[in-house]
Design a protein around this motif. Structure first.
Motif, PDB file in Angstrom:
ATOM      1  N   ASN A 116      54.718  73.299  28.770  1.00 53.01           N
ATOM      2  CA  ASN A 116      55.794  73.029  27.812  1.00 53.01           C
ATOM      3  C   ASN A 116      55.981  74.249  26.916  1.00 53.01           C
ATOM      4  O   ASN A 116      55.096  74.588  26.133  1.00 53.01           O
ATOM      5  CB  ASN A 116      55.430  71.808  26.963  1.00 53.01           C
ATOM      6  CG  ASN A 116      56.541  71.409  26.008  1.00 53.01           C
ATOM      7  OD1 ASN A 116      57.584  72.051  25.953  1.00 53.01           O
ATOM      8  ND2 ASN A 116      56.308  70.353  25.256  1.00 53.01           N
ATOM      9  N   ASN A 269      54.168  69.191  29.426  1.00 52.70           N
ATOM     10  CA  ASN A 269      55.078  68.074  29.645  1.00 52.70           C
ATOM     11  C   ASN A 269      54.625  67.317  30.887  1.00 52.70           C
ATOM     12  O   ASN A 269      53.966  67.886  31.769  1.00 52.70           O
ATOM     13  CB  ASN A 269      56.503  68.571  29.906  1.00 52.70           C
ATOM     14  CG  ASN A 269      57.274  68.808  28.623  1.00 52.70           C
ATOM     15  OD1 ASN A 269      56.994  68.210  27.590  1.00 52.70           O
ATOM     16  ND2 ASN A 269      58.263  69.692  28.691  1.00 52.70           N
ATOM     17  N   ASN A 284      58.429  63.595  26.131  1.00 57.83           N
ATOM     18  CA  ASN A 284      57.687  64.720  26.732  1.00 57.83           C
ATOM     19  C   ASN A 284      57.610  64.606  28.252  1.00 57.83           C
ATOM     20  O   ASN A 284      56.698  65.129  28.883  1.00 57.83           O
ATOM     21  CB  ASN A 284      56.283  64.819  26.136  1.00 57.83           C
ATOM     22  CG  ASN A 284      55.453  63.582  26.408  1.00 57.83           C
ATOM     23  OD1 ASN A 284      55.966  62.557  26.847  1.00 57.83           O
ATOM     24  ND2 ASN A 284      54.163  63.671  26.148  1.00 57.83           N
ATOM     25  N   THR A 443      63.245  70.144  25.791  1.00 58.39           N
ATOM     26  CA  THR A 443      62.255  69.740  24.801  1.00 58.39           C
ATOM     27  C   THR A 443      62.635  70.277  23.430  1.00 58.39           C
ATOM     28  O   THR A 443      63.093  71.413  23.311  1.00 58.39           O
ATOM     29  CB  THR A 443      60.867  70.279  25.195  1.00 58.39           C
ATOM     30  OG1 THR A 443      60.585  69.831  26.528  1.00 58.39           O
ATOM     31  CG2 THR A 443      59.788  69.766  24.256  1.00 58.39           C
TER      32      THR A 443
END
Length: 460
Positions: A116, A269, A284, A443
Motif C-alpha cells: 500500500n 492492502n 483497505n 487508497t
C-alpha cells in the motif's frame, strides 16, 4: 473451460494463492471427498517472513521457496495450474484466469496482500519493496549496484545519496531489514569495500507513528528501538513521508533525506478480485467475511488470510494480517467445508493468539506471548530462529537456512552479495503490475498512524 482438469464426481474446491493459508487448506483437504485445484501466478510457495534476508544477502532465494507440485506430490485429489487470476464470474461459478476459465463448486480466495503506497505516486514509482522474491532480488542487486557506483563518483552529495538507505515503516519488516542492513554495514561491507568510508553510510528507519512495532507490547517497542540505536540506525518516529523523487525522500515540503535507496514497508492492502460484491470490499481492499470465512453475501465463495477481513468482538477492526491467522482459518475452513458437504452447520472460527515476534539482529529479538509474557535478547533470537526454521517448507530448505545462519553467525564471508541480474527501477515495474497501482491510487492519503505488525506476513 477447465484447462484440461480431469472430470471428478466430487465437488471442486478452487483455491487462489499458495501462501500460508492456501497451502494449509489444500493439505487439510487431502483426504476429503473433493477435488482440490490450486491457482497461483508462481509455481512455488514463498516464505515471506524471510524475504528481507534474501534482500540483504543472508539467504539465497531458493532457501525460502519450495515447488508447489513437490509439496503436494502424492496427494491424489490435488491439481495445480500456474496462471494470473483476472476475476470471478459468480453467475457461472467460474474463475477467470490467463489460461482460461476454471469452474468451481467452492471458491477460496487466499490471495494475500499487496503493498500500500497510500496514493503517493512518486513513492510507488521510485521506492523499492520486498513483497516477493523478485522484489527481494531486485533490492539486493540495486543496493550493491549503488555501492559500486559510490566508489566511482567524486560528487560528495551524490555519493551520500548512493550510500544512504531509508526504510519506511516501523513494523517487523521495517525493523528487521533495518537491523540486517546495520549488521551488514558493520560485519560485511568493510571486507567487501575496504576503500570506502562506511561511516558515511547512514541507515534511517522512518515511522509515522509514535513507536516501532505498533501493536506489540511497550517493552518490545522500547527494546527494539534500543537495539536499533545500538546498531547505529537512526530511528525517526512521528515522521510521515510525503514524496520521493530525484534522490530525495521528503518528510515535509522542504526537508528531505538524500538517498537513492528507499525501502517501502509502511503498509499493505488486501488483494481482492474483480467480480466480488462491492459491499464486501473494505477500505483497505480486504474482503468482509463472516465467522465461517464466507464472503459477505455469498454462499460458496470464501476468503482466508490477509485478504479476509473477519471482525470479532475482541478485534473490531478485523483479525491481524499474520500467518498464524491464515493457517488457523485454513484448517477451520477445511473442516467446515466437509461439514457443509455432510449437510451440517459450519462452526464459528475462533482465533488462538500464539504471540508475535520480531528480530533486530544477531542475539537481539523481541517476543510477546499471550498473557503479557515478554522476553528478548539471545533467548528471543533463538526462539525466532527455531519458529522460522520449523515453518520453512521442505527438509532441504530447513537445512540450507540452518547452515547459512550458522555460517553467518561465525563469519561474514557468505558469498551471496552477487549482482547476477542488474536492476534498473526505471525500466522494471513492480511484479504486482497494474493491480498494485490501482489499489494504491484508490487508497486515501498516507496518514501518520503506526505501521501494522505484519510478521510474519503471508500470501493468505
Amino acid at each position: 473451460m477447465d484447462t484440461n482438469l480431469p472430470v471428478s464426481a466430487h465437488p471442486r474446491v478452487v483455491i487462489v494463492g499458495c501462501g500460508f493459508g492456501g497451502l494449509k487448506l489444500a493439505q487439510e483437504l487431502a483426504d476429503a471427498p473433493v477435488q482440490v485445484v490450486m491457482v497461483d501466478r508462481n509455481n512455488y510457495h514463498n516464505f515471506q517472513p524471510l524475504l528481507y534476508q534474501v534482500a540483504t544477502g543472508a539467504l539465497e532465494a531458493d532457501s525460502i521457496a519450495y515447488p508447489v507440485r513437490k509439496i503436494f506430490a502424492g496427494q491424489k485429489n490435488f491439481f495445480f495450474r500456474m496462471a494470473d487470476v483476472k476475476g470471478v464470474a459468480k453467475a457461472t461459478n467460474t474463475l477467470e484466469t490467463s489460461i482460461g476459465d476454471i469452474r468451481y463448486d467452492y471458491l477460496v480466495l487466499a490471495t494475500g496482500s499487496l503493498t500500500n503506497f497510500f496514493g503517493i505516486e512518486s513513492i510507488e514509482k521510485n521506492a523499492m519493496q520486498i513483497k516477493s522474491i523478485p522484489n527481494a532480488l531486485n533490492l539486493r542487486s540495486f543496493i550493491f549496484q549503488n555501492f559500486e557506483q559510490a566508489l566511482l563518483t567524486t560528487d560528495p552529495e551524490e555519493k551520500q545519496a548512493l550510500l544512504n538507505i531509508v526504510v519506511v515503516g516501523g513494523g517487523p519488516t521495517g525493523v528487521e531489514i533495518s537491523g540486517s542492513l546495520a549488521e551488514m554495514r558493520k560485519h560485511v561491507l568493510p571486507n567487501d569495500y575496504p576503500e570506502m568510508d562506511l561511516t558515511q553510510m547512514q541507515i534511517f528507519l522512518v515511522e509515522a507513528g509514535p513507536a516501532l512495532l505498533g501493536p506489540m507490547s511497550k517493552a518490545s517497542q522500547e527494546d527494539a528501538k534500543r537495539y536499533l540505536d545500538e546498531l547505529g540506525v537512526e530511528v525517526r518516529l512521528n515522521t510521515a513521508m510525503k514524496k520521493y523523487e530525484n534522490g530525495r525522500a521528503y518528510y515535509s515540503d522542504t526537508e528531505f533525506i538524500p538517498t537513492e535507496n528507499m525501502v517501502w514497508a509502511a503498509g499493505v492492502n488486501g488483494s481482492a478480485l474483480p467480480g466480488l460484491p462491492e459491499a464486501a470490499i473494505t477500505r483497505n481492499k480486504r474482503i468482509t467475511v463472516n465467522l465461517w470465512n464466507q464472503v459477505q453475501g455469498e454462499t460458496n465463495i470464501f476468503a482466508i488470510g490477509d485478504v479476509a477481513n473477519m471482525v470479532t468482538e475482541e478485534m473490531p477492526r478485523g483479525l491481524p494480517m499474520l500467518a498464524p491467522v491464515a493457517q488457523q482459518q485454513a484448517a477451520h475452513l477445511a473442516a467446515n467445508l466437509q461439514r457443509i458437504l455432510r449437510g451440517e452447520t459450519p462452526k464459528d472460527f475462533k482465533y488462538l493468539d500464539k504471540g508475535v515476534m520480531a528480530i533486530v539482529s544477531r542475539n537481539k529479538a523481541v517476543v510477546d506471548l499471550p498473557k503479557g509474557v515478554h522476553f528478548k535478547g539471545f533467548l528471543g533470537w533463538l526462539s525466532w530462529l527455531f519458529i522460522h526454521l520449523i515453518l520453512l517448507v521442505g527438509f532441504r530448505n530447513k537445512m540450507v537456512a540452518l547452515v547459512d545462519w550458522a555460517f553467518s553467525y561465525f563469519s561474514s564471508g557468505q558469498a551471496l552479495r552477487l549482482i547476477i541480474r542488474p536492476f534498473n527501477k526505471r525500466d522494471v515495474k513492480d511484479d504486482k503490475g497494474k493491480k498494485a497501482a490501482e489499489q494504491a491510487a484508490a487508497t486515501p492519503e498516507y496518514n501518520p498512524t503506526p505501521s501494522a505488525v505484519q510478521q510474519p506476513a503471508s500470501a493468505g
